[in-house]
Design an enzyme around this catalytic site. Structure first.
Site, PDB file in Angstrom:
ATOM      1  N   PHE A 214      -0.057  -0.927  58.722  1.00  9.32           N
ATOM      2  CA  PHE A 214       0.510  -0.925  57.546  1.00  9.32           C
ATOM      3  C   PHE A 214       1.865  -1.624  57.885  1.00  9.32           C
ATOM      4  O   PHE A 214       2.582  -1.602  58.650  1.00  9.32           O
ATOM      5  CB  PHE A 214       1.352   0.448  56.982  1.00  9.32           C
TER       6      PHE A 214
ATOM      7  N   ASP B 207       5.385  -5.452  64.779  1.00 11.07           N
ATOM      8  CA  ASP B 207       6.105  -4.759  63.638  1.00 11.07           C
ATOM      9  C   ASP B 207       6.488  -3.367  64.240  1.00 11.07           C
ATOM     10  O   ASP B 207       5.885  -2.402  64.505  1.00 11.07           O
ATOM     11  CB  ASP B 207       5.224  -4.638  62.407  1.00 11.07           C
TER      12      ASP B 207
ATOM     13  N   LYS C  72      13.589   0.385  59.085  1.00  7.12           N
ATOM     14  CA  LYS C  72      13.901   2.153  58.986  1.00  7.12           C
ATOM     15  C   LYS C  72      15.091   2.426  59.712  1.00  7.12           C
ATOM     16  O   LYS C  72      16.121   2.533  58.935  1.00  7.12           O
ATOM     17  CB  LYS C  72      12.554   2.798  59.332  1.00  7.12           C
TER      18      LYS C  72
HETATM   19  C1  LIG Z   1       7.694   1.534  56.569  1.00  8.00           C
HETATM   20  C2  LIG Z   1       7.116   0.294  57.178  1.00  8.00           C
HETATM   21  C3  LIG Z   1       7.277  -0.962  56.516  1.00  8.00           C
HETATM   22  C4  LIG Z   1       7.712  -1.293  55.250  1.00  8.00           C
HETATM   23  O1  LIG Z   1       9.078  -1.052  55.067  1.00  8.00           O
HETATM   24  P1  LIG Z   1       9.700  -0.784  53.677  1.00  8.00           P
HETATM   25  O2  LIG Z   1      11.312  -0.680  54.104  1.00  8.00           O
HETATM   26  O3  LIG Z   1       9.217   0.317  53.092  1.00  8.00           O
HETATM   27  O4  LIG Z   1       9.662  -2.089  52.924  1.00  8.00           O
HETATM   28  C5  LIG Z   1       6.486  -2.196  57.333  1.00  8.00           C
HETATM   29  N1  LIG Z   1       5.714  -1.984  58.492  1.00  8.00           N
HETATM   30  C6  LIG Z   1       5.888  -0.485  58.954  1.00  8.00           C
HETATM   31  C7  LIG Z   1       5.278  -0.466  60.437  1.00  8.00           C
HETATM   32  C8  LIG Z   1       6.536   0.455  58.460  1.00  8.00           C
HETATM   33  O5  LIG Z   1       6.370   1.853  58.993  1.00  8.00           O
END
Ligand SMILES: *Cc1c(COP(=O)(O)O)cnc(C)c1O
Length: 398
Positions: free
Chosen positions: A138, A223, A252
């Site tokens: 994700f 990520d 986050k």
């Molecule tokens: C939440 C998340 C995103 C996206 O972040 P947003 O601030 O919602 O755009 C991307 N990568 C990972 C691993 C995430 O948990």
């Protein structure tokens, strides 16, 4: 207004893009949330891994309030002290060399994709490059980020997405080798997959991927939007894997609750990729959110929250063992530090369990693969873990 009125007005006016739980939160303190009727909830979700410091942290709030009275926006045409301080701190704790601040996680993914494409463009004097990404990953909801998100349900209606994205199987190095071709400029993955079901990468897998990237001069994008900021027991998860990325993504918990993300690069990448004119953002790196980054990073560091995670994670895992032993609906658990998932049997739905926990005063999350996901604030105590365990056992035994 009572909660019913608030829910009705919200549903009458907001585009129905979320199935929200029927609770209306009013304020928080420490690891406790309060709804508008005054009911207490123990928070093991942190607003999806954002509120790492818990709620109403006085030092954090004071730092933000002070910045509100000084300056909250000025644009990236100018310098300001918060950006200088936050960028220096973030480069220090992440081990990366240069940072670009964004407004969200997805926007950090977008920036990373552009950086990788530009790096390859400069190197070989051609375009046409693509990315290798993982199944059940994700990376966010914007078109670029969705293009590298390996969860079919999020994608189908929006095809075609970005061209030349090849998917490989997480923790299966051979599948990564097969997915890489002459047009691959980067491999993107989460060291611990979050939304996909709380799945840590194997160390050997990450080492092999790093080696492959080195051999082919492909950039490794990690990520750490969910697993970063001390959550897994090191400031960034990669630091425990001995695998350094070329591009690191953070968001986050980065702003302690304020909306900010970042992509960070090594000098090697910074020297041969984006230049003025290639990329930008109006709000990204604004004085208010960078003041929040500075405060949250300092508080995580000064309060040794990495230490708290490492001290309590074995206890949390022992309590998850207990949940698995005592509840037929809990099959196993997996995760790292304060990023944990309980794999549920097909006899229950994770979403229903989340709802039942909420009714019993515990906020938790679900994740893909029928997983109950725990992302507590980094400031929880043993006592909080005991309370959460009791509620989860009670709910799962019903
Ligand atoms: C939440 C998340 C995103 C996206 O972040 P947003 O601030 O919602 O755009 C991307 N990568 C990972 C691993 C995430 O948990």
């Amino acid at each position: 207004m009572d909660s019913k009125q608030i829910i009705d007005i919200t549903e009458d006016n907001c585009f129905h893009v979320y199935n929200r739980f029927g609770v209306v939160f009013d304020h928080g303190d420490g690891v406790t949330l309060y709804d508008v009727e005054g009911k207490e909830y123990l928070d093991f979700a942190s607003g999806i891994g954002v509120n790492a410091l818990g709620y109403n942290n006085k030092q954090f709030n004071d730092a933000v309030k002070k910045q509100v009275d000084k300056l909250y926006h000025i644009s990236n045409l100018y310098y300001h002290p918060s950006l200088a301080e936050a960028s220096k701190l973030l480069c220090e704790i992440s081990g990366m060399d240069k940072v670009f601040f964004t407004n969200s996680g997805a926007e950090a993914v977008e920036g990373a994709i552009k950086t990788a494409k530009k790096y390859a463009f400069n190197k070989n004097n051609r375009n046409g490059y693509g990315i290798v990404a993982m199944n059940s990953s994700f990376h966010g909801r914007t078109v670029g980020a969705l293009s590298v998100t390996g969860t079919e349900a999020y994608r189908t209606a929006f095809l075609p997405l970005m061209d030349k994205v090849n998917f490989a199987t997480f923790n299966d190095f051979d599948s990564v080798v097969n997915a890489v071709d002459d047009d691959t400029c980067a491999i993107i993955l989460e060291p611990v997959q979050g939304e996909g079901g709380v799945m840590p990468a194997d160390k050997e897998f990450l080492l092999q991927v790093r080696k492959l990237c080195d051999e082919k001069d492909i950039l490794l994008i990690l990520d750490e939007i969910q697993c970063g900021m001390a959550r897994t027991g090191s400031m960034y998860a990669y630091q425990a894997y001995d695998v350094k990325p070329d591009i690191l993504l953070s968001a986050k918990a980065l702003g302690g609750g304020l909306p900010i993300g970042a992509f960070l690069v090594t000098d090697k990448v910074a020297k041969s990729s984006l230049v003025p004119g290639d990329h930008g953002t109006t709000y990204g790196g604004n004085p208010l959110c960078t003041a929040a980054v500075k405060a949250s990073v300092e508080l995580i560091r000064d309060n040794n929250l990495v230490g708290n995670v490492n001290e309590l994670a074995p206890y949390l895992e022992s309590k998850l063992d207990e949940i698995v032993a005592e509840c037929d609906a809990a099959l196993s658990h997996r995760g790292k530090g304060f990023m944990q998932g309980i794999v549920l049997s097909d006899s229950v739905k994770a979403g229903d369990i989340v709802k039942a926990c909420l009714a019993n005063g515990l906020v938790v999350l679900s994740a893909g693969g029928n997983v109950l996901r725990l992302l507590p604030p980094l400031v929880i105590t043993k006592d909080d873990i005991d309370k959460a365990t009791d509620i989860i056992i009670e709910v799962l035994q019903k």
